[in-house]
Enzyme design. Structure first.
Site, PDB file in Angstrom:
ATOM      1  N   PRO A   1      44.501  40.045  28.335  1.00 45.04           N
ATOM      2  CG  PRO A   1      44.461  40.227  30.631  1.00 45.04           C
ATOM      3  CD  PRO A   1      44.066  39.315  29.524  1.00 45.04           C
ATOM      4  CD  GLU A   2      48.093  40.255  22.900  1.00 44.35           C
ATOM      5  OE1 GLU A   2      49.155  40.639  22.408  1.00 44.35           O
ATOM      6  OE2 GLU A   2      47.144  39.843  22.229  1.00 44.35           O
TER       7      GLU A   2
ATOM      8  CG  HIS B   1      33.124  35.081  36.963  1.00 47.58           C
ATOM      9  ND1 HIS B   1      33.169  33.729  37.259  1.00 47.58           N
ATOM     10  CD2 HIS B   1      32.192  35.220  35.998  1.00 47.58           C
ATOM     11  CE1 HIS B   1      32.304  33.088  36.489  1.00 47.58           C
ATOM     12  NE2 HIS B   1      31.691  33.963  35.730  1.00 47.58           N
TER      13      HIS B   1
ATOM     14  NE  ARG C   1      38.630  31.580  28.478  1.00 52.65           N
ATOM     15  CZ  ARG C   1      39.223  31.546  27.302  1.00 52.65           C
ATOM     16  NH1 ARG C   1      39.311  32.650  26.594  1.00 52.65           N
ATOM     17  NH2 ARG C   1      39.715  30.443  26.848  1.00 52.65           N
TER      18      ARG C   1
END
Length: 272
Positions: free
Chosen positions: A2-3, A91, A110
């Site tokens: 995500p930017e 996750h 992550r």
DNA sequence: CGAACCTCCTGCGGGC
DNA sequence: TGCCCGCAGGAGGTTC
């Protein structure tokens, strides 16, 4: 992943469903993200969301208990709405229980994301937020600002624009694309970039981020919007991830190099 | 102070 | 087919 466009897309996706919505409770399946999720988040219950906004790549969720939740999606985080009976995926670290038919799930393989709590009155003074540079789409980020900064720093122009203290929200993908658009070699030391090109760079950052937001962000691997749809901006990338493929402008093979420990894609003909 | 490097973590694709 | 290695969109912390 995500930017800024992806975070903005997430904000726009979750806002209609969360605004004025009660959070009945939160389940934390995995508290160890970038930092341990604090008890103040885990114990959240029976609060109502009264506003949502974005600052840089942080989501700020204000609640009616004078507290604001600060969420960063890290490199692989996403928020999506599910039915409580939907199978829980590996996750899915945090679950916001909303009502009998809907819950919001934070998924982050992550675990570089974070959840923090801060009194609403001081949320922008939080150490993670207070030193951030201007928003790339606001007038504070303009040619005069970037020219003044570039003059007094000594690093590559690419690492300069990726520094969140200089301007927020420009990650690796959009940094590569904006430098291509402005015709600047990414390794150029920032004080050597001509003023004219710095002006073009400010415009390029503005245009690319605006376009990416309009397309729902960029899905490279697994980014999805809160409604589970991918973003569509990847189709418009000119250099990012296109090593050895022809430049869309001049057919020269796209080059990859490492800058600031990040893969950097550029056209050696178009970018000088 | 600024710049460069290290680090957290899992998943995936390429090469053998 | 399967294993191992390297690499991945972020960014704070450490070191020099």
């Amino acid at each position: 992943m995500p930017e800024l466009p992806e975070v903005e897309t997430t904000l726009r996706g979750i806002s209609p469903h969360l605004l004025n919505q009660k959070i009945e409770a939160i389940t934390v399946n995995q508290p160890q993200l970038r930092w341990l999720i604090p008890d103040s988040v885990i114990q959240l219950a029976n609060v109502t969301v009264i506003s949502l906004e974005r600052r840089a790549k942080y989501l700020l969720i204000q609640m009616d208990n004078q507290q604001s939740l600060i969420i960063h999606l890290g490199m692989s985080g996403s928020l999506r709405f599910c039915h409580p009976s939907d199978e829980r995926r590996k996750h899915d670290h945090v679950i916001f229980h909303l009502n009998d038919t809907q819950e919001l799930r934070y998924h982050d393989p992550r675990r570089f994301g974070c959840f923090l709590m801060e009194p609403t009155t001081s949320v922008f003074e939080h150490p993670l937020l207070i030193k951030l540079g201007p928003e790339p789409l606001c007038s504070d980020f303009n040619p005069d600002y970037l020219i003044a900064l570039a003059k007094k720093r000594h690093k590559s122009i690419k690492t300069l624009i990726m520094d969140q203290h200089v301007v927020v929200g420009v990650g690796n993908i959009y940094a590569c694309e904006a430098l291509f658009s402005a015709g600047i070699h990414p390794a150029t030391i920032c004080n050597k970039v001509p003023t004219k090109k710095l002006k073009a760079l400010v415009s390029a950052i503005h245009e690319i981020l605006t376009a990416a937001i309009a397309q729902g962000g960029t899905t490279l691997k697994d980014f999805v919007q809160s409604d589970h749809q991918p973003g569509y901006f990847a189709q418009q990338l000119c250099v990012y991830g296109r090593a050895n493929q022809p430049c869309p402008t001049c057919d020269t093979e796209i080059t990859v190099m490492t800058l600031g420990q990040r893969s950097t894609f550029y056209c050696s003909t178009c970018q000088k």
